[in-house]
Every structure is written in C-alpha cells, then in structure tokens.
Design a protein around this motif. Structure first.
Motif, PDB file in Angstrom:
ATOM      1  N   GLY A 172       3.597   6.388   4.089  1.00  0.00           N
ATOM      2  CA  GLY A 172       4.261   7.666   4.353  1.00  0.00           C
ATOM      3  C   GLY A 172       3.861   8.301   5.672  1.00  0.00           C
ATOM      4  N   GLY A 173       4.164   9.602   5.797  1.00  0.00           N
ATOM      5  CA  GLY A 173       3.913  10.325   7.042  1.00  0.00           C
ATOM      6  C   GLY A 173       2.657  11.171   6.950  1.00  0.00           C
ATOM      7  N   LEU A 174       2.735  12.373   7.558  1.00  0.00           N
ATOM      8  CA  LEU A 174       1.561  13.251   7.603  1.00  0.00           C
ATOM      9  C   LEU A 174       1.839  14.630   7.008  1.00  0.00           C
ATOM     10  N   SER A 175       3.049  14.812   6.494  1.00  0.00           N
ATOM     11  CA  SER A 175       3.341  16.152   5.981  1.00  0.00           C
ATOM     12  C   SER A 175       3.041  16.247   4.486  1.00  0.00           C
ATOM     13  N   TYR A 176       2.799  17.485   4.036  1.00  0.00           N
ATOM     14  CA  TYR A 176       2.416  17.707   2.638  1.00  0.00           C
ATOM     15  C   TYR A 176       1.300  16.727   2.257  1.00  0.00           C
ATOM     16  N   SER A 177       0.217  16.758   3.049  1.00  0.00           N
ATOM     17  CA  SER A 177      -0.846  15.752   2.881  1.00  0.00           C
ATOM     18  C   SER A 177      -1.498  15.837   1.502  1.00  0.00           C
ATOM     19  N   ASN A 219      -5.587   5.326  -8.317  1.00  0.00           N
ATOM     20  CA  ASN A 219      -6.922   5.831  -7.929  1.00  0.00           C
ATOM     21  C   ASN A 219      -7.657   4.851  -7.010  1.00  0.00           C
ATOM     22  N   SER A 220      -6.925   4.157  -6.167  1.00  0.00           N
ATOM     23  CA  SER A 220      -7.540   3.128  -5.319  1.00  0.00           C
ATOM     24  C   SER A 220      -7.116   3.347  -3.874  1.00  0.00           C
ATOM     25  N   GLU A 221      -8.063   3.779  -3.074  1.00  0.00           N
ATOM     26  CA  GLU A 221      -7.733   4.076  -1.681  1.00  0.00           C
ATOM     27  C   GLU A 221      -8.072   2.883  -0.787  1.00  0.00           C
ATOM     28  N   GLY A 247       6.030  20.416   7.410  1.00  0.00           N
ATOM     29  CA  GLY A 247       7.342  19.791   7.606  1.00  0.00           C
ATOM     30  C   GLY A 247       7.728  19.032   6.350  1.00  0.00           C
ATOM     31  N   ILE A 248       9.013  18.974   6.050  1.00  0.00           N
ATOM     32  CA  ILE A 248       9.452  18.159   4.915  1.00  0.00           C
ATOM     33  C   ILE A 248       9.190  16.691   5.243  1.00  0.00           C
ATOM     34  N   ILE A 249       9.337  16.351   6.499  1.00  0.00           N
ATOM     35  CA  ILE A 249       9.012  14.993   6.920  1.00  0.00           C
ATOM     36  C   ILE A 249       8.270  15.011   8.263  1.00  0.00           C
ATOM     37  N   ILE A 278       0.863  -1.197   0.000  1.00  0.00           N
ATOM     38  CA  ILE A 278       0.000   0.000   0.000  1.00  0.00           C
ATOM     39  C   ILE A 278       0.890   1.233   0.000  1.00  0.00           C
ATOM     40  N   GLY A 279       0.744   2.070  -1.031  1.00  0.00           N
ATOM     41  CA  GLY A 279       1.506   3.313  -1.122  1.00  0.00           C
ATOM     42  C   GLY A 279       2.538   3.265  -2.236  1.00  0.00           C
ATOM     43  N   GLY A 280       2.314   4.103  -3.251  1.00  0.00           N
ATOM     44  CA  GLY A 280       3.234   4.156  -4.398  1.00  0.00           C
ATOM     45  C   GLY A 280       4.192   5.319  -4.304  1.00  0.00           C
ATOM     46  N   GLY A 281       4.797   5.503  -3.117  1.00  0.00           N
ATOM     47  CA  GLY A 281       5.892   6.458  -2.960  1.00  0.00           C
ATOM     48  C   GLY A 281       7.205   5.714  -3.163  1.00  0.00           C
ATOM     49  N   PRO A 282       8.339   6.352  -2.852  1.00  0.00           N
ATOM     50  CA  PRO A 282       9.630   5.691  -3.050  1.00  0.00           C
ATOM     51  C   PRO A 282       9.776   4.383  -2.273  1.00  0.00           C
ATOM     52  N   ALA A 283       9.292   4.342  -1.021  1.00  0.00           N
ATOM     53  CA  ALA A 283       9.426   3.116  -0.226  1.00  0.00           C
ATOM     54  C   ALA A 283       8.565   2.008  -0.821  1.00  0.00           C
ATOM     55  N   GLY A 284       7.323   2.346  -1.162  1.00  0.00           N
ATOM     56  CA  GLY A 284       6.401   1.350  -1.698  1.00  0.00           C
ATOM     57  C   GLY A 284       6.848   0.824  -3.056  1.00  0.00           C
TER      58      GLY A 284
HETATM   59  C1  LIG Z   1       8.824  19.379  -0.372  1.00  0.00           C
HETATM   60  C2  LIG Z   1       9.604  18.117  -0.015  1.00  0.00           C
HETATM   61  C3  LIG Z   1      10.886  17.962  -0.495  1.00  0.00           C
HETATM   62  C4  LIG Z   1      11.628  16.822  -0.145  1.00  0.00           C
HETATM   63  N1  LIG Z   1      12.873  16.669  -0.669  1.00  0.00           N
HETATM   64  C5  LIG Z   1      13.619  15.567  -0.340  1.00  0.00           C
HETATM   65  C6  LIG Z   1      14.889  15.348  -0.932  1.00  0.00           C
HETATM   66  O1  LIG Z   1      15.328  16.074  -1.839  1.00  0.00           O
HETATM   67  N2  LIG Z   1      15.606  14.276  -0.487  1.00  0.00           N
HETATM   68  C7  LIG Z   1      15.129  13.411   0.467  1.00  0.00           C
HETATM   69  O2  LIG Z   1      15.840  12.470   0.837  1.00  0.00           O
HETATM   70  N3  LIG Z   1      13.887  13.549   0.973  1.00  0.00           N
HETATM   71  C8  LIG Z   1      13.123  14.594   0.584  1.00  0.00           C
HETATM   72  N4  LIG Z   1      11.853  14.728   1.090  1.00  0.00           N
HETATM   73  C9  LIG Z   1      11.304  13.659   1.984  1.00  0.00           C
HETATM   74  C10 LIG Z   1      10.807  12.455   1.141  1.00  0.00           C
HETATM   75  O3  LIG Z   1       9.991  12.921   0.088  1.00  0.00           O
HETATM   76  C11 LIG Z   1      10.025  11.463   1.998  1.00  0.00           C
HETATM   77  O4  LIG Z   1      10.830  11.070   3.075  1.00  0.00           O
HETATM   78  C12 LIG Z   1       9.609  10.243   1.170  1.00  0.00           C
HETATM   79  O5  LIG Z   1       8.754  10.609   0.111  1.00  0.00           O
HETATM   80  C13 LIG Z   1       8.920   9.183   2.035  1.00  0.00           C
HETATM   81  O6  LIG Z   1       8.612   8.111   1.198  1.00  0.00           O
HETATM   82  P1  LIG Z   1       7.442   7.095   1.513  1.00  0.00           P
HETATM   83  O7  LIG Z   1       7.355   6.168   0.325  1.00  0.00           O
HETATM   84  O8  LIG Z   1       7.621   6.497   2.843  1.00  0.00           O
HETATM   85  O9  LIG Z   1       6.106   7.965   1.608  1.00  0.00           O
HETATM   86  P2  LIG Z   1       5.382   8.918   0.544  1.00  0.00           P
HETATM   87  O10 LIG Z   1       6.313   9.433  -0.457  1.00  0.00           O
HETATM   88  O11 LIG Z   1       4.609   9.878   1.355  1.00  0.00           O
HETATM   89  O12 LIG Z   1       4.374   7.916  -0.202  1.00  0.00           O
HETATM   90  C14 LIG Z   1       3.265   7.366   0.451  1.00  0.00           C
HETATM   91  C15 LIG Z   1       2.208   6.998  -0.608  1.00  0.00           C
HETATM   92  O13 LIG Z   1       1.156   6.255  -0.003  1.00  0.00           O
HETATM   93  C16 LIG Z   1      -0.070   6.623  -0.599  1.00  0.00           C
HETATM   94  N5  LIG Z   1      -1.169   6.325   0.319  1.00  0.00           N
HETATM   95  C17 LIG Z   1      -1.376   6.853   1.556  1.00  0.00           C
HETATM   96  N6  LIG Z   1      -2.516   6.359   2.086  1.00  0.00           N
HETATM   97  C18 LIG Z   1      -3.049   5.496   1.161  1.00  0.00           C
HETATM   98  C19 LIG Z   1      -4.216   4.686   1.124  1.00  0.00           C
HETATM   99  N7  LIG Z   1      -5.116   4.687   2.129  1.00  0.00           N
HETATM  100  N8  LIG Z   1      -4.447   3.935   0.031  1.00  0.00           N
HETATM  101  C20 LIG Z   1      -3.567   3.947  -1.003  1.00  0.00           C
HETATM  102  N9  LIG Z   1      -2.443   4.704  -1.030  1.00  0.00           N
HETATM  103  C21 LIG Z   1      -2.196   5.465   0.041  1.00  0.00           C
HETATM  104  C22 LIG Z   1       0.108   8.129  -0.819  1.00  0.00           C
HETATM  105  O14 LIG Z   1      -0.794   8.614  -1.772  1.00  0.00           O
HETATM  106  C23 LIG Z   1       1.563   8.228  -1.232  1.00  0.00           C
HETATM  107  O15 LIG Z   1       1.714   8.173  -2.630  1.00  0.00           O
HETATM  108  C24 LIG Z   1      11.071  15.832   0.715  1.00  0.00           C
HETATM  109  C25 LIG Z   1       9.753  15.996   1.172  1.00  0.00           C
HETATM  110  C26 LIG Z   1       9.012  17.121   0.808  1.00  0.00           C
HETATM  111  C27 LIG Z   1       7.616  17.267   1.304  1.00  0.00           C
END
Ligand SMILES: Cc1cc2nc3c(=O)[nH]c(=O)nc-3n(C[C@H](O)[C@H](O)[C@H](O)COP(=O)(O)OP(=O)(O)OC[C@H]3O[C@@H](n4cnc5c(N)ncnc54)[C@H](O)[C@@H]3O)c2cc1C
Length: 404
Positions: free
Chosen positions: A162-167, A128-130, A347-349, A7-13
């Motif tokens: 992910g976290g709670l910032s830049y919701s 588009n799937s929550e 917060g950035i994080i 769950i979650g298509g960010g960098p970790a996911g």
């Molecule tokens: C402005 C800004 C600049 C930054 N710049 C840097 C940088 O240059 N270098 C660096 O190391 N870090 C940077 N960071 C921090 C970095 O972006 C985060 O630490 C990183 O994105 C965390 O990755 P994550 O995959 O854990 O979570 P996220 O990137 O937050 O991804 C989580 C994903 O889960 C999805 N999700 C959440 N809930 C649900 C649900 N119920 N159903 C389905 N999907 C869901 C979200 O839509 C999201 O796509 C920056 C952050 C910000 C805000």
C-alpha cells in the motif's frame, strides 16, 4: 508449482494471493491482526469497490500513469470485478456516478468475499507478522525475513504493502523502503484525494456544514482548472468532501489555488435574482439577516451577507438592486483561497510510488529484480474517487497473481 509470497493483506494483496494460488503454493503475510483493515473503512464503511462505467472511461479517472493500466484493466475489468464478487454471493448496487457498493452497504462483505477466495484456493495466511526485509540474491528474489527473525523462502514475491496514508491501518510505506534498496526509484510521495486548508477566517463559522448539489470549481489564478458538481463539507481547517477531494488531486505543489463554490448552480443569474426578489417581498419588513432562510442554510446567512458588504440589519425593502446583485454574485461564486493540502497521512490515497517505467505493465514484474512483482497503491498510479482506486488494486493484484 512455485512458492509465492504476497506481502500485504489489503485488496491488492488478497486479489494477488487468491489468483496466484490457483496455480501455485501461496503464503500471504499481513502485519495486522486481520486482513483488509483499510478496506474496512472505505466508502465510509460501505466500500465503493469499483465503478460501473464503460471500461474506456476507467482511464479518464486515472490521474497519474493511465497508460500503464491498459493491460491490467483489460485483464481484470470493472465488469469482471463485479462478477467476481457476485460469484462469492455479494450482490452490488449502483449509485450516483456509477459508484458500485455491496447491496448490504457493508465493506465487511467485500472482505468476506476476498477471504473466501483465499480459503477456496488454499492460501496460507500469516497475520500479526511484519516483514522486516526482502532477501535477494544475484538480482533474484529468494524470500523474506520477519521482524521475529523467521525466514520464508520463495520463487516469487508480490509487494502489496500500500501507500502512506491512514498509516494507522498498516500502510506505513515499508514497500517503498525495500524497493529503493533493491534499486527501484520511488516517485515523490504526496497526499492525493486530500482535504484542503483555507485562508479565510469565516471557514471556522461554517465548520460541519455539508452542502449537496453545489458546483465546486478549482482555479489557478484566474484560470479554471476543473469543476465538479456534488457534495462538500466545511471543516475547522478548510474544505473536504467528495468534490474537494477530487479537485485536490489536480493541484500541484507550490502553486496558488482558490476554490469557488456556486451554491445555486441550477439557477441562472436572472432566475436567482427573481428568487431573491420574491424572498425579499415575502419578508418585506424584516432585516436582511432574517430574510434568507428559504434560500440558504442558517450558518451561511451571516457569512454571505458580510461578504456582500451589506448591513445585515438593513430592511429588505431598502436593499438596492446593486446590493442584491452583490448577494447573487457571492451565492454563485463564494471564493476561498487555499493555503495548502492536509498532510500525507490524511489523504485518501498516496500519489507517487514505484516508478512505472521499472515495472512490466503486462505482468507487474519488476524490470530490476527477477521474481519481484508489485500490486496496488505502492505503484505510482492514482485515481479519482468513485471506486477507481480499488479497481486499480484489484486489476494490478490480479495481473501480478496471474503472472508470477
Ligand atoms: C478513508 C478511506 C476511504 C477510501 N474509500 C475508497 C473507496 O470507497 N473506493 C476506492 O476505490 N478507494 C477507496 N480508498 C482507497 C483504497 O482504500 C486504497 O486505494 C486501497 O486500500 C489500496 O489497496 P492496497 O492493497 O494497495 O493497500 P492497503 O489497503 O493499504 O493494504 C496494504 C497492506 O499491507 C500491510 N503491510 C504493510 N507493510 C507490511 C509489512 N511490513 N509486513 C506485513 N504487512 C504489511 C498493511 O498492514 C496493509 O494491510 C479509501 C481510502 C481511505 C483511507
């Protein structure tokens, strides 16, 4: 072959899904219309995706729970991150402080590389799937329920929400809620790498002024906590920019802090004094306010003179030695009281998150729910600026994907 849901298509996911799919059948669920929405805005759109320091130095840049990161950093290091992206055709460049960026300066290239990783390993992607809820039976993960009512079953589930910032990018803290319900403890969520609110009225006059190569020091009372050489910016409410964001992560709640800015850190007291004398000689018949243009940005001049307590219309040849020393002291110690941090969303994080005592650091598996894994910012680990937070996301994502 197991059925894995991420769950979650960010960098970790994305890292977790691509890695798990080398051995298993993987479904990646993302509520946004595209992957990596937050990743896209990282590094001002350039994405500082890791740091090219020695691997041991990665730990120095983790603020909370650095020991927890031992296995993940050694399983998927900063060096491996660079080679991973190279293998998808992304070339890197290294900037000040070993910050690593794509040579194209485009965060979209980092996202493209991760998408290729997913496609090459046949990850099924649902946009588009929550996810609404996690289904657990007898202490074991069974699947997920989407907002639309569909259910998907799985043997393993990786939470990378992910976290709670830049919701607005999708990180709305859903994962914390589910984890709490399943018996996990969530360490208090706070903003980190966050701009600071200042008390002084003069801040508003300086709004938009960006300073490079200044020494910014954080004080608690009289005690120096830490200083950073680098960039900062004045905003309508206070201070921001890389040096300020990094210092904000060292601030505890409910303590009184101040920031001191040395505007001329490269000059010792005597050299700066001589420099001021030279400028005063050059502008000998001018008013003080018209004699500091060579030394300072225009916006700062009236503020510095006021803080030095000197009449701005005084002729430079009438400024006393004592007054000159006052100017020098303000230039090397512009003091600003901090009233608060900006809110969590700015917060950035997010610092805080799933308690690391409840996660096996060698696999990222929950010690409470069988088949549940965590990756990325949802975990109670946070780091300084410089590419370290994305490295945390990639390393924990890799380890979860590898072990599920
Ligand atoms: C402005 C800004 C600049 C930054 N710049 C840097 C940088 O240059 N270098 C660096 O190391 N870090 C940077 N960071 C921090 C970095 O972006 C985060 O630490 C990183 O994105 C965390 O990755 P994550 O995959 O854990 O979570 P996220 O990137 O937050 O991804 C989580 C994903 O889960 C999805 N999700 C959440 N809930 C649900 C649900 N119920 N159903 C389905 N999907 C869901 C979200 O839509 C999201 O796509 C920056 C952050 C910000 C805000």
């Amino acid at each position: 072959m197991k059925k894995v849901i991420v769950i979650g298509g960010g960098p970790a996911g994305m890292m977790a899904a691509g890695t798990a799919a080398i051995k298993h059948e993987v479904l990646l669920i993302e509520k946004n219309e595209k992957l990596g929405k937050k990743l896209f805005i990282t590094g001002k759109g350039r994405c500082n995706f890791t740091n090219a320091c020695e691997i041991e130095n990665l730990f120095d840049n983790i603020i909370t729970n650095k020991n927890f990161m031992y296995s993940s950093f050694y399983s998927f290091s900063n060096d491996q991150t660079i080679r991973f992206f190279n293998s998808f055709g992304l070339k890197e460049k290294i900037e000040r402080g070993n910050r690593v960026f794509p040579i194209s300066d485009k965060s979209s290239d980092v996202i493209k590389a991760l998408e290729k990783y997913l496609n090459d390993n046949y990850v099924q992607i649902r946009l588009n799937s929550e996810v609404k809820e996690i289904i657990v039976d007898n202490g074991k993960v069974k699947g997920v329920l989407l907002q639309g009512g569909q259910e998907y079953s799985c043997d393993c589930l990786i939470l990378a929400t992910g976290g709670l910032s830049y919701s607005q990018t999708g990180s709305t803290g859903d994962g914390y809620k589910w984890a709490r319900r399943l018996g996990h403890n969530v360490v208090k969520l706070k903003s980190a790498l966050v701009p600071l609110v200042a008390e002084e009225e003069f801040i508003k006059e300086l709004q938009g002024l960006s300073l490079k190569n200044v020494l910014v020091s954080l004080y608690k009372g009289e005690k120096l906590i830490k200083d950073y050489m680098g960039e900062m910016i004045f905003t309508h409410f206070g201070l921001s920019g890389p040096a300020i964001l990094s210092l904000s992560s060292l601030m505890r709640e409910d303590e009184d802090y101040s920031i001191k800015i040395n505007l001329k850190p490269a000059l010792d007291e005597a050299t700066l004094d001589n420099r001021i004398i030279r400028d005063f000689e050059k502008y000998t018949n001018k008013n003080l306010k018209n004699s500091l243009d060579d030394l300072l940005p225009k916006k700062l001049i009236p503020v510095i003179i006021r803080l030095s307590g000197i009449d701005e219309n005084k002729k430079t040849n009438q400024v006393t030695k004592e007054e000159r020393i006052k100017i020098r002291n303000v230039l090397q110690g512009l003091a600003i009281n901090i009233t608060s941090k900006r809110p969590l969303n700015e917060g950035i994080i997010t610092s805080g998150g799933i308690n690391v005592k409840e996660i096996d650091p060698t696999t990222m598996q929950s010690k409470i729910v069988s088949g549940l894994y965590f990756a990325g910012e949802i975990i109670d680990v946070d780091a300084l600026t410089g590419g370290f937070n994305l490295q945390v996301a990639f390393s924990t994502g890799y380890l979860a994907g590898e072990n599920c």
